[in-house]
Design an enzyme around this catalytic site. Sequence first.
Site, mmCIF file in Angstrom:
data_model
loop_
_atom_site.group_PDB
_atom_site.id
_atom_site.type_symbol
_atom_site.label_atom_id
_atom_site.label_comp_id
_atom_site.label_asym_id
_atom_site.label_seq_id
_atom_site.Cartn_x
_atom_site.Cartn_y
_atom_site.Cartn_z
ATOM 1 N N GLU A 61 27.388 48.871 -26.184
ATOM 2 C CA GLU A 61 26.244 48.109 -25.672
ATOM 3 C C GLU A 61 25.018 48.970 -25.386
ATOM 4 O OE1 GLU A 61 26.717 44.313 -23.428
ATOM 5 O OE2 GLU A 61 26.515 45.730 -21.763
ATOM 6 N N LYS A 63 22.309 49.188 -22.995
ATOM 7 C CA LYS A 63 22.219 48.657 -21.630
ATOM 8 C C LYS A 63 21.397 49.595 -20.757
ATOM 9 C CE LYS A 63 25.275 46.849 -17.990
ATOM 10 N NZ LYS A 63 26.687 46.590 -17.641
ATOM 11 N N LYS A 123 23.318 39.554 -26.141
ATOM 12 C CA LYS A 123 23.955 39.355 -24.844
ATOM 13 C C LYS A 123 22.886 38.943 -23.840
ATOM 14 C CE LYS A 123 27.230 41.399 -21.601
ATOM 15 N NZ LYS A 123 27.835 42.648 -21.107
ATOM 16 N N GLU A 172 32.449 33.630 -22.867
ATOM 17 C CA GLU A 172 32.911 34.484 -21.778
ATOM 18 C C GLU A 172 33.518 33.677 -20.642
ATOM 19 O OE1 GLU A 172 30.418 37.859 -20.403
ATOM 20 O OE2 GLU A 172 30.501 36.837 -18.465
ATOM 21 N N ASN A 193 35.790 38.651 -18.811
ATOM 22 C CA ASN A 193 34.942 39.568 -18.047
ATOM 23 C C ASN A 193 35.603 39.946 -16.730
ATOM 24 O OD1 ASN A 193 32.857 41.100 -17.045
ATOM 25 N ND2 ASN A 193 31.276 39.558 -17.357
ATOM 26 N N SER A 224 33.894 44.753 -19.356
ATOM 27 C CA SER A 224 33.730 45.440 -18.071
ATOM 28 C C SER A 224 34.995 46.217 -17.699
ATOM 29 C CB SER A 224 33.362 44.472 -16.943
ATOM 30 O OG SER A 224 32.159 43.792 -17.238
#
Length: 276
Positions: A61, A63, A123, A172, A193, A224
């Site tokens: 990702e 991020k 996302k 999700e 998640n 995560s």
Amino acid sequence: MRKRAAAVVLDQIIEGVQEDLAVRQGQVPLDDLKAQAASRPPAKDLLARLSAANSVGVIAEVKRSSPSRGAIAAIADPAALAQAYEAGGAAAISVLTERRFFGGSLADLKAVRRAVDVPVLRKDFVVSSYQVWEARAYGADIVLLIVAALERLRLIGLIERTVSLGMTPLVEVHSEAELEVAIECGAKLIGFNARDLKTLAVDPAVFGRLAPLAGPGIVKVAESGVSGPHDLAAYAHRGADAVLIGEYVATASDPEQAVRELVAMGSHPSVRSLRR
């Protein structure tokens, strides 16, 4: 920072998303997005790739920040970071496009799509079909849809719109009730998640509790709670087909090598044996 993070809840994030969305809708007509989407090559099929692989895929990702941590990484060149992820063997690249809490943008999505050949995930906190059209117009292949952020009928509509544009919805969930909704709405690629979006607490055990309930035919992504190859291995042994990793790779001194080590673990014989 902890007080600020505790005060940030899903409803606040969505409120900001809706305000920003209203501005973009006023600037770019939907017909323009549809024309841009029509000019794009067909979306890449991450679902098929993960289903066929004899390894655990790594979705790396781009991020910059998060509500729980604040600033994470000063990413001046998201395209270069994505290229490093791809060189390390990432199965897909996730690009955060939410602005207020995650520091992302559609410009990041556009830059990454131009730079890599692997599938790209938008996302964000998608609440409108306009955002799905945006995703395709900017080159996304996968769209994140969060059950906790959507009413059931809206979720069904967004899944259908995503599929109609040739993209794959990554749906999700964080609880058994949300998982039931996702499956009933037709999700085939489900993200579990570990972070509760309402409290921001992380519980890696969420995947182990929920994944066995998904049943056959579901491609499972652990989200995560990954801080290295050992966490990927733990998720693999609980049935993960892929892991989505943000902070660990975005902050690595050598992102390509960090992804390479994760990919190596995902391809380790002990992991491959779980997928036969």
